[in-house]
Scaffold this motif. Structure first.
Motif, PDB file in Angstrom:
ATOM      1  N   LEU A 176       3.528   0.307   2.768  1.00 13.75           N
ATOM      2  CA  LEU A 176       3.071  -0.536   3.867  1.00 13.75           C
ATOM      3  C   LEU A 176       2.711  -1.924   3.359  1.00 13.75           C
ATOM      4  CD1 LEU A 176       0.601   2.034   5.502  1.00 13.75           C
ATOM      5  CD2 LEU A 176       3.079   1.891   5.763  1.00 13.75           C
ATOM      6  N   PRO A 177       2.945  -2.959   4.155  1.00 12.45           N
ATOM      7  CA  PRO A 177       2.632  -4.319   3.716  1.00 12.45           C
ATOM      8  C   PRO A 177       1.150  -4.659   3.916  1.00 12.45           C
ATOM      9  CG  PRO A 177       3.579  -4.384   5.905  1.00 12.45           C
ATOM     10  CD  PRO A 177       3.620  -2.945   5.479  1.00 12.45           C
ATOM     11  N   ILE A 178       0.679  -5.590   3.097  1.00 11.53           N
ATOM     12  CA  ILE A 178      -0.654  -6.161   3.281  1.00 11.53           C
ATOM     13  C   ILE A 178      -0.474  -7.602   3.721  1.00 11.53           C
ATOM     14  CG2 ILE A 178      -2.886  -6.699   2.221  1.00 11.53           C
ATOM     15  CD1 ILE A 178      -2.260  -4.638   0.056  1.00 11.53           C
ATOM     16  N   GLY A 179      -0.980  -7.936   4.894  1.00 12.46           N
ATOM     17  CA  GLY A 179      -0.873  -9.304   5.383  1.00 12.46           C
ATOM     18  C   GLY A 179      -1.791 -10.237   4.614  1.00 12.46           C
ATOM     19  N   ARG A 180      -1.343 -11.457   4.411  1.00 14.00           N
ATOM     20  CA  ARG A 180      -2.116 -12.415   3.622  1.00 14.00           C
ATOM     21  C   ARG A 180      -3.512 -12.635   4.188  1.00 14.00           C
ATOM     22  NH1 ARG A 180       0.625 -18.152   2.908  1.00 14.00           N
ATOM     23  NH2 ARG A 180       0.284 -18.103   5.170  1.00 14.00           N
ATOM     24  N   ILE A 221       0.860  -1.179   0.000  1.00 14.73           N
ATOM     25  CA  ILE A 221       0.000   0.000   0.000  1.00 14.73           C
ATOM     26  C   ILE A 221       0.896   1.228   0.000  1.00 14.73           C
ATOM     27  CG2 ILE A 221      -1.773   1.280   1.272  1.00 14.73           C
ATOM     28  CD1 ILE A 221      -2.444  -1.422   2.660  1.00 14.73           C
ATOM     29  N   PHE A 222       0.560   2.212  -0.822  1.00 13.73           N
ATOM     30  CA  PHE A 222       1.357   3.427  -0.914  1.00 13.73           C
ATOM     31  C   PHE A 222       0.560   4.607  -0.356  1.00 13.73           C
ATOM     32  CE2 PHE A 222       3.055   0.466  -3.898  1.00 13.73           C
ATOM     33  CZ  PHE A 222       4.410   0.732  -3.977  1.00 13.73           C
ATOM     34  N   ILE A 223       1.117   5.226   0.692  1.00 13.82           N
ATOM     35  CA  ILE A 223       0.486   6.392   1.320  1.00 13.82           C
ATOM     36  C   ILE A 223       1.571   7.432   1.583  1.00 13.82           C
ATOM     37  CG2 ILE A 223      -0.766   7.267   3.320  1.00 13.82           C
ATOM     38  CD1 ILE A 223      -1.970   4.544   3.753  1.00 13.82           C
TER      39      ILE A 223
END
Length: 229
Positions: free
Chosen positions: A209-213, A202-204
């Motif tokens: 930022l990571p996205i958990g599975r 995720i780009f902010i």
């Protein structure tokens, strides 16, 4: 669009309210119920205005109102004017005595609409962050994301990061009524601040930022509901 809910046990009164609601372009009915015990909690959370009768089976309207922690705006619809003082002591927005005209109904709704618009700009969206014996004030809208840091939570807002002694779970509950979603065991993000999603990232505001599975499916559903992606 104002989301409303009707709590009324008389069918004729339900039909009149439904007709008035359908006639009002900025009003949408999320449900009609005869007893407060039947009202789903999730629907109540989506409700901006509650049309509330007093004489209800099992639990009268004012008793039901007292059970609510974060009540929506309440417009009482009752055939008994004698309850008005007790109702206004519970901070209801208006009191409509049956039978009431559409003109009176609409006047009540415009009052509620004004209150709702004012709420959007009031301090209820302000957040006080306490760290290092200092209180920092920010707003819900300015929070970009939150990251768990052992026993702390790093609240990352526009132009500021504040490390507060708290848990991410507590913040998840605090922000449940706003447009935030858990995206990872260590992250909660403000969906309104998401600029791009690529793969599991995720780009902010130049942050990646990571996205958990285990969180990805719920995150994508929530993102889709915003209508921004």
């Amino acid at each position: 669009m104002i989301q409303c809910l009707v709590l009324e046990d008389e069918q004729s009164a339900q039909e009149i309210l439904k007709a008035y609601i359908d006639k009002t372009p900025f009003l949408n009915c999320v449900g009609i119920y005869e007893s407060g015990l039947d009202v789903p909690h999730d629907q109540l959370q989506l409700t901006d205005v509650l049309f509330l009768d007093i004489q209800l089976p099992e639990l009268n309207g004012l008793s039901f109102l007292k059970t609510l922690n974060n009540a929506p705006l309440v417009i009482v619809t009752s055939a008994y004017p004698s309850y008005a003082i007790a109702a206004f002591e519970e901070a209801v927005t208006d009191y409509l005595v049956k039978p009431f005209s559409y003109e009176r109904f609409y006047k009540s709704l415009t009052r509620a609409q004004t209150l709702l618009n004012n709420r959007k700009h009031e301090g209820k969206n302000q957040v006080l962050l306490y760290a290092d014996k200092t209180i920092y004030k920010t707003t819900i809208e300015d929070i970009l994301f939150l990251k768990a840091e052992v026993d702390y939570v790093n609240v990352v807002a526009t132009g500021r990061e504040v490390l507060v002694l708290d848990s991410l779970q507590n913040w998840s509950e605090k922000l449940s009524q706003f447009n935030f979603v858990r995206t990872h065991r260590s992250y909660i993000v403000n969906l309104d601040q998401v600029e791009k999603v690529s793969g599991n990232q995720i780009f902010i505001k130049e942050k990646v930022l990571p996205i958990g599975r285990t969180y990805k499916q719920d995150f994508l559903k929530a993102l889709k509901r915003t209508g921004l992606f």
